[in-house]
Design a protein around this motif. Structure first.
Motif, PDB file in Angstrom:
ATOM      1  N   GLY A  66       0.711  -1.106   0.281  1.00 41.95           N
ATOM      2  CA  GLY A  66       0.116   0.043   0.321  1.00 41.95           C
ATOM      3  C   GLY A  66       1.169   1.872  -0.019  1.00 41.95           C
ATOM      4  N   THR A  69       2.181   1.803  -3.469  1.00 47.30           N
ATOM      5  CA  THR A  69       1.397   2.172  -3.942  1.00 47.30           C
ATOM      6  C   THR A  69       0.505   3.347  -4.216  1.00 47.30           C
ATOM      7  N   GLU A  70       0.739   3.403  -2.635  1.00 46.73           N
ATOM      8  CA  GLU A  70      -0.286   4.648  -2.246  1.00 46.73           C
ATOM      9  C   GLU A  70      -1.212   4.624  -2.842  1.00 46.73           C
ATOM     10  N   ASP A  71      -1.502   3.183  -1.909  1.00 46.60           N
ATOM     11  CA  ASP A  71      -2.938   2.805  -1.307  1.00 46.60           C
ATOM     12  C   ASP A  71      -3.693   3.052  -0.523  1.00 46.60           C
ATOM     13  N   SER A  72      -3.839   3.785   0.208  1.00 42.96           N
ATOM     14  CA  SER A  72      -4.012   4.203   1.397  1.00 42.96           C
ATOM     15  C   SER A  72      -4.782   3.278   2.596  1.00 42.96           C
ATOM     16  N   ASP A  73      -5.818   2.279   1.667  1.00 43.77           N
ATOM     17  CA  ASP A  73      -6.682   1.915   2.372  1.00 43.77           C
ATOM     18  C   ASP A  73      -5.907   0.509   2.147  1.00 43.77           C
ATOM     19  N   GLU A 120      -4.484   9.849   5.113  1.00 43.27           N
ATOM     20  CA  GLU A 120      -3.381   9.971   2.878  1.00 43.27           C
ATOM     21  C   GLU A 120      -2.324  10.645   2.939  1.00 43.27           C
TER      22      GLU A 120
END
Length: 152
Positions: A66, A69-73, A120
């Motif tokens: 995460g 990939t800058e996927d905060s979820d 984020e």
């Protein structure tokens, strides 16, 4: 975050994640006990601990993925899993004050990681992830040291 920064950060975090995975694999040694459990009891305990440790590594991998990939979820999902696991009985491998402090430090760091993911703020996520990983490594080192001292 620039691509070069992200790649550099990812490379460093992959190395840290490998150390965590290695530490998790090495922390499965049974503690020294005065009354030795039966081989069946010991195999069951080690097996359960190995499964639990694998869950910690899996949550750590989600956080790393995460982050890069800058996927905060995905970061939040992994952080929540670590927070939940740190409250579980299987987490409590020792009951001495030093271990309890390591555990509290890890929990606080994981909570800050989750807060950063929810905002984020990926720069803060990166710093909190490194802090959380270091807390994990420090605790594993302490537990191994205590086991070695008990063997003497």
């Amino acid at each position: 975050m620039t691509r070069i920064t992200a790649v550099t950060l990812a490379t460093g975090l992959i190395g840290i994640n490998a150390v965590v995975a290695f530490s998790a694999g090495n922390s499965e040694e049974p503690p020294v006990q005065r009354a030795q459990p039966s081989p069946v009891q010991e195999a069951r305990r080690v097996g359960e601990q190995a499964v639990f440790m694998r869950g910690k590594v899996d949550a750590s991998s989600q956080i790393l993925e995460g982050l890069v990939t800058e996927d905060s979820d995905l970061v939040a999902k992994g952080a929540k899993q670590l927070i939940e696991m740190s409250a579980a009985e299987q987490w409590q491998v020792r009951h001495d004050p030093v271990y309890k402090q390591h555990s509290r430090d890890f929990q606080q760091s994981a909570k800050k990681l989750l807060e950063s993911a929810e905002k984020e703020n990926f720069d803060a996520v990166a710093l909190k992830w490194i802090d959380t990983t270091l807390k994990c490594i420090e605790c594993h080192k302490s537990v191994r040291g205590a086991r070695i001292a008990n063997d003497k």
